[in-house]
Design a protein around this motif. Structure first.
Motif, PDB file in Angstrom:
ATOM      1  N   GLU A  75       0.834  -1.204   0.000  1.00 10.86           N
ATOM      2  CA  GLU A  75       0.000   0.000   0.000  1.00 10.86           C
ATOM      3  C   GLU A  75       0.871   1.257   0.000  1.00 10.86           C
ATOM      4  N   CYS A  76       1.797   1.345   0.970  1.00 11.69           N
ATOM      5  CA  CYS A  76       2.556   2.590   1.130  1.00 11.69           C
ATOM      6  C   CYS A  76       4.030   2.442   0.794  1.00 11.69           C
ATOM      7  N   SER A  94      -1.556  -1.907   6.944  1.00  9.33           N
ATOM      8  CA  SER A  94      -2.103  -2.733   5.872  1.00  9.33           C
ATOM      9  C   SER A  94      -1.627  -4.176   6.032  1.00  9.33           C
ATOM     10  N   ARG A  96      -1.440  -6.053   3.360  1.00  9.91           N
ATOM     11  CA  ARG A  96      -0.852  -6.427   2.063  1.00  9.91           C
ATOM     12  C   ARG A  96       0.656  -6.228   2.085  1.00  9.91           C
TER      13      ARG A  96
END
Ligand SMILES: Nc1nc2c(ncn2[C@@H]2O[C@H](COP(=O)(O)OP(=O)(O)OP(=O)(O)O)[C@@H](O)[C@H]2O)c(=O)[nH]1
Ligand SMILES: [Mg+2]
Ligand SMILES: [Zn+2]
Lengths: 113, 221
Positions: A75-76, A94, A96
Motif C-alpha cells: 500500500e505505502c 495494511s 498487504r
C-alpha cells in the motif's frame, strides 16, 4: 521436533559438497535460518552435534545465521523488519505485505580442509 | 582451509516425501486438506457433520491422526466414509511418509477429496508438510480469542480459520471479532468461518468451500 530432520539434511549436503571438493574434513557449517521457519536454535545445534559424530564433520562448528522477518508494504511502500510474527505494515497497518526475508532455510557455505 | 559457497535450500526428508505426495495428489486430482487444532476443538465433529453432503457427490476419504485409539476413525466410518487411523504413539504431529503408507487403505489414488485430521496440537503439526492443498485451523470459543497471537506459526500456515462452538459463546468471554482480527494480524488473507457443530450454524459455507476446492483441483490436474 523437525530440527532433527533438518540437521540431517544439512549434514548430508555438507558432506556431499565436501567430498566433491576433495576435502578430508569439515571445520565449519554455516546455515541461514529465517524466522518464519520456527526453528529452535538450541534444538538444531543439539541435533547437528549428535548426528555429526563419526562423520568427517565430527569436529565442525555450527554457524547459525539468524535472518529476521522483513517485509514491503504494497500500500505505502514502507520496508521494515516485522515485529513478532505480525505480517502487518507498521506504518499504515495494511495486511498487504510481501515478505522480503524470513522464509529462508539454506546452507550458506562450509569450511573444509 | 578453504571456504565453499553452497547457498542451497535445505529440505528435510519430510519435505521431500511431501513433495512426492503433492505430485501424486496433483496427478490424481485429489483436493487434500489438513485440519489442525487443539485437542477437542471439534475436528471430528465437523467432519461427522459435513461428510454426508460431500460423500454423496464425491469420492472422499479421511486419515485420522491421534496419539492412541481408533475412536475417530470409527466415528467417521459410522457416517459412511472410508477412514484409516494413524496412531503416532508419542509423536505430536503427522508426517508425510505415514500418509503415503496409509493411502492404499482408502483407495488413495482415486479420491476427489482427502481430509487429514492432524493430531490435536497448535504447535508442531504446522511444521510438517503433508502434501496438502490447504490447511484449516480450527479454534473453539472456549479456548480464548488470544490464541492466534500465542500460536502465530500455526495461524500463518492456515488458509481458512474456523471458529467452532459458537453456541457456547454467550457463556464464555470470547470476542469473535477480536479473534478474527488477531488471526488477520498474523495472516491477512485468512478466510474466516463461524460455526457450531451442535446447532449446525455456518456448516453450509464450509461445505461450499470444500466443493470449490474439489472443483478447482480437478481443473488443474
Ligand atoms: N457445544 C458444542 N460442543 C461441541 C461442538 N463441536 C464439538 N463439540 C464437542 O466437543 C468435544 C470434542 O469434539 P471432537 O470432535 O472430538 O474434537 P476433536 O478436535 O476431534 O478432538 P481430538 O481429535 O481429540 O483432538 C465433543 O464432546 C463434542 O461433542 C459445538 O459446536 N458445540
Ligand atoms: Mg478428533
Ligand atoms: Zn504500509
Amino acid at each position: 521436533m523437525h530440527e532433527t530432520g533438518i540437521a540431517q539434511s544439512i549434514l548430508d549436503i555438507a558432506i556431499k559438497t565436501a567430498l566433491e571438493n576433495g576435502a578430508k574434513k569439515i571445520n565449519n557449517v554455516a546455515v541461514k535460518v529465517g524466522k518464519m521457519n520456527a526453528i529452535d536454535e538450541a534444538s538444531l545445534r543439539f541435533a547437528f552435534d549428535a548426528l555429526k559424530e563419526e562423520t568427517m564433520a565430527a569436529n565442525a562448528t555450527f554457524e547459525y545465521i539468524d535472518v529476521p522477518l522483513t517485509g514491503k508494504c504494497e500500500e505505502c511502500g514502507y520496508e521494515s523488519e516485522l515485529e513478532g510474527y505480525f505480517v502487518l505494515c507498521p506504518k499504515c497497518s495494511s495486511g498487504r505485505v510481501t515478505i522480503l526475508t524470513g522464509n529462508e532455510l539454506e546452507i550458506a557455505y562450509i569450511d573444509i580442509e | 582451509m578453504e571456504k565453499i559457497e553452497i547457498n542451497q535450500k535445505v529440505l528435510s526428508k519430510n519435505d521431500m516425501d511431501a513433495a512426492e505426495l503433492r505430485n501424486r495428489f496433483k496427478k490424481n486430482g485429489t483436493f487434500t486438506v489438513n485440519i489442525m487444532s487443539s485437542p477437542g476443538s471439534g475436528k471430528t465433529s465437523l467432519l461427522e457433520k459435513i461428510l454426508g453432503a460431500l460423500s454423496s457427490k464425491y469420492n472422499v476419504a479421511v486419515i485420522e491422526g491421534d496419539l492412541q485409539t481408533e475412536n475417530d476413525k470409527e466415528r467417521i466410518e459410522k457416517v459412511g466414509v472410508k477412514a484409516v487411523q494413524i496412531q503416532t504413539g508419542g509423536a505430536c504431529h503427522l508426517e508425510a511418509a505415514e500418509i503415503e503408507k496409509k493411502l492404499p487403505f482408502v483407495d488413495g489414488d482415486n479420491l476427489d477429496l482427502l481430509i487429514i485430521e492432524n493430531v490435536g496440537n497448535l504447535v508442531c503439526p504446522s511444521e510438517y508438510d503433508l502434501g496438502q492443498d490447504a490447511n484449516i485451523i480450527l479454534l473453539s470459543v472456549t479456548e480464548g480469542d488470544d490464541k492466534p497471537l500465542k500460536y502465530p506459526t500455526m495461524f500463518f500456515a492456515g488458509d481458512i480459520f474456523i471458529i467452532n462452538k459458537v453456541d457456547l459463546a454467550p457463556y464464555v468471554d470470547f470476542d469473535i471479532n477480536k479473534a478474527v482480527e488477531n488471526a488477520k494480524k498474523i495472516k491477512s488473507t485468512l478466510e474466516e468461518f463461524i460455526i457450531s457443530c451442535k446447532t449446525e450454524e455456518g456448516l453450509d459455507k464450509v461445505i461450499d468451500w470444500f466443493e470449490r476446492g474439489i472443483l478447482a483441483k480437478k481443473q488443474c490436474s
